[in-house]
Design a protein around this motif. Sequence first.
Motif, PDB file in Angstrom:
ATOM      1  N   VAL A 269       0.852  -1.198   0.000  1.00  9.90           N
ATOM      2  CA  VAL A 269       0.000   0.000   0.000  1.00  9.90           C
ATOM      3  C   VAL A 269       0.882   1.240   0.000  1.00  9.90           C
ATOM      4  O   VAL A 269       2.084   1.193   0.264  1.00  9.90           O
ATOM      5  N   SER A 270       0.271   2.369  -0.282  1.00  5.38           N
ATOM      6  CA  SER A 270       1.002   3.624  -0.442  1.00  5.38           C
ATOM      7  C   SER A 270       1.892   3.982   0.751  1.00  5.38           C
ATOM      8  O   SER A 270       3.043   4.393   0.559  1.00  5.38           O
ATOM      9  N   PRO A 271       1.417   3.855   2.003  1.00  2.00           N
ATOM     10  CA  PRO A 271       2.297   4.202   3.136  1.00  2.00           C
ATOM     11  C   PRO A 271       3.579   3.381   3.173  1.00  2.00           C
ATOM     12  O   PRO A 271       4.637   3.901   3.525  1.00  2.00           O
ATOM     13  N   MET A 272       3.504   2.098   2.819  1.00  4.99           N
ATOM     14  CA  MET A 272       4.695   1.254   2.819  1.00  4.99           C
ATOM     15  C   MET A 272       5.671   1.703   1.732  1.00  4.99           C
ATOM     16  O   MET A 272       6.882   1.808   1.959  1.00  4.99           O
ATOM     17  N   ILE A 273       5.131   1.994   0.551  1.00  7.19           N
ATOM     18  CA  ILE A 273       5.993   2.398  -0.567  1.00  7.19           C
ATOM     19  C   ILE A 273       6.657   3.742  -0.272  1.00  7.19           C
ATOM     20  O   ILE A 273       7.855   3.930  -0.507  1.00  7.19           O
ATOM     21  N   LYS A 274       5.890   4.664   0.298  1.00  6.98           N
ATOM     22  CA  LYS A 274       6.457   5.980   0.639  1.00  6.98           C
ATOM     23  C   LYS A 274       7.551   5.848   1.703  1.00  6.98           C
ATOM     24  O   LYS A 274       8.521   6.605   1.693  1.00  6.98           O
ATOM     25  N   SER A 275       7.379   4.896   2.603  1.00 10.76           N
ATOM     26  CA  SER A 275       8.363   4.715   3.676  1.00 10.76           C
ATOM     27  C   SER A 275       9.676   4.130   3.167  1.00 10.76           C
ATOM     28  O   SER A 275      10.666   4.114   3.903  1.00 10.76           O
ATOM     29  N   LEU A 276       9.676   3.657   1.927  1.00 14.63           N
ATOM     30  CA  LEU A 276      10.891   3.088   1.348  1.00 14.63           C
ATOM     31  C   LEU A 276      11.770   4.145   0.672  1.00 14.63           C
ATOM     32  O   LEU A 276      12.687   3.792  -0.073  1.00 14.63           O
ATOM     33  N   ARG A 277      11.505   5.411   0.938  1.00 18.18           N
ATOM     34  CA  ARG A 277      12.240   6.481   0.250  1.00 18.18           C
ATOM     35  C   ARG A 277      13.743   6.357   0.466  1.00 18.18           C
ATOM     36  O   ARG A 277      14.534   6.502  -0.473  1.00 18.18           O
ATOM     37  N   LYS A 278      14.155   6.076   1.699  1.00 27.07           N
ATOM     38  CA  LYS A 278      15.588   5.969   1.973  1.00 27.07           C
ATOM     39  C   LYS A 278      16.205   4.808   1.189  1.00 27.07           C
ATOM     40  O   LYS A 278      17.282   4.945   0.593  1.00 27.07           O
ATOM     41  N   SER A 279      15.524   3.659   1.189  1.00 28.33           N
ATOM     42  CA  SER A 279      16.024   2.511   0.435  1.00 28.33           C
ATOM     43  C   SER A 279      16.095   2.823  -1.047  1.00 28.33           C
ATOM     44  O   SER A 279      17.054   2.441  -1.744  1.00 28.33           O
ATOM     45  N   MET A 280      15.082   3.534  -1.571  1.00 27.37           N
ATOM     46  CA  MET A 280      15.066   3.887  -2.985  1.00 27.37           C
ATOM     47  C   MET A 280      16.213   4.829  -3.324  1.00 27.37           C
ATOM     48  O   MET A 280      16.855   4.706  -4.382  1.00 27.37           O
ATOM     49  N   ASP A 281      16.495   5.779  -2.422  1.00 23.84           N
ATOM     50  CA  ASP A 281      17.606   6.708  -2.654  1.00 23.84           C
ATOM     51  C   ASP A 281      18.936   5.957  -2.723  1.00 23.84           C
ATOM     52  O   ASP A 281      19.778   6.236  -3.584  1.00 23.84           O
ATOM     53  N   ILE A 282      19.130   5.009  -1.803  1.00 23.10           N
ATOM     54  CA  ILE A 282      20.378   4.240  -1.798  1.00 23.10           C
ATOM     55  C   ILE A 282      20.463   3.353  -3.032  1.00 23.10           C
ATOM     56  O   ILE A 282      21.534   3.216  -3.638  1.00 23.10           O
ATOM     57  N   TYR A 283      19.321   2.774  -3.443  1.00 20.90           N
ATOM     58  CA  TYR A 283      19.314   1.961  -4.660  1.00 20.90           C
ATOM     59  C   TYR A 283      19.745   2.790  -5.864  1.00 20.90           C
ATOM     60  O   TYR A 283      20.537   2.331  -6.702  1.00 20.90           O
ATOM     61  N   ARG A 284      19.258   4.011  -5.958  1.00 22.37           N
ATOM     62  CA  ARG A 284      19.661   4.889  -7.069  1.00 22.37           C
ATOM     63  C   ARG A 284      21.158   5.191  -7.001  1.00 22.37           C
ATOM     64  O   ARG A 284      21.839   5.228  -8.027  1.00 22.37           O
TER      65      ARG A 284
END
Length: 294
Positions: A269-284
């Motif tokens: 759900v959206s709250p879980m995906i939004k909470s992954l911002r830090k992981s997404m930044d590191i992945y990039r």
Amino acid sequence: MTAALLLLRYLLQKARQILLIQPEDALVYHLRPDQFTRSIATCMQSPTCHIYYFHVPKTGGTSVEYQMFKIFPSTENLMSCCNEGLMNYLIVDNYHNKYCLAKFSSYQLLGNDFQQVVAKCLNTYLPRKKNTPFSFLDSSSPSSHNAIALFSFREPISRMLSQIHQLCNKNIELRDANTTKACFHCNYTQDVAYWDTFVQDQDYLYESLKNVMQMKIPNVQVLAMDAIHITTFFRQLQSVLPVDFQRYFESQDLEHNIESNQNCNFGLVSPMIKSLRKSMDIYRELTLGMTEPK
């Protein structure tokens, strides 16, 4: 020979030692595939080089282990799983000859623990972290061996969903009560606290990946590849290795950890995906090779 010449020879020898042990810059496969592949191939053919694989769950690690252990079959039971249990095994066992000197070994550990294992294998001192189970002796001379610290990574959203499906659909009878309940509900809103903690663990994992990417250990080169490139990498590796290695690549079918969702087909759900911002930044950052320490 004069004292000046003796001093000069000594200084040249020390300079040569320092140059030999300086860690190389980390490589990401899709950014420099030829150099990455040559590094692995060279290590595979060197009697004093070892490949230590940081096995991050749900990033193609089963495929990497399958192919590498096929090339370098272990004469020992070099289990790679998992975390505290593996660390305890490594502590009580004289693992240096089993793991460190193996051509290929794999470790499902936290990033800090993996760095400590690699450092000890290369007889290198790392600052001892509080509560770290190892104690290290500083080596006054560089190790005669070198190593590659290899890991694969994956886009965080798909990795987390795959991990949830494995958690909730495989060996569910071995899970603790909170996990069993959350998997039975299979719904974020019914177990918000549990799944929020799950997301936090994901962020910690990606921070751990970044730290491994940045680690500087003498005689160790760090190599990383996105899970989507594993098959391509092994095909390229086959093309650069001598004929003696070709029989290990007769089949291009790699073993996979098949995902299941028969009991719980979780919907992010959206709250879980939004909470992954830090992981997404590191992945990039990993994807772009932008992981050098600030």
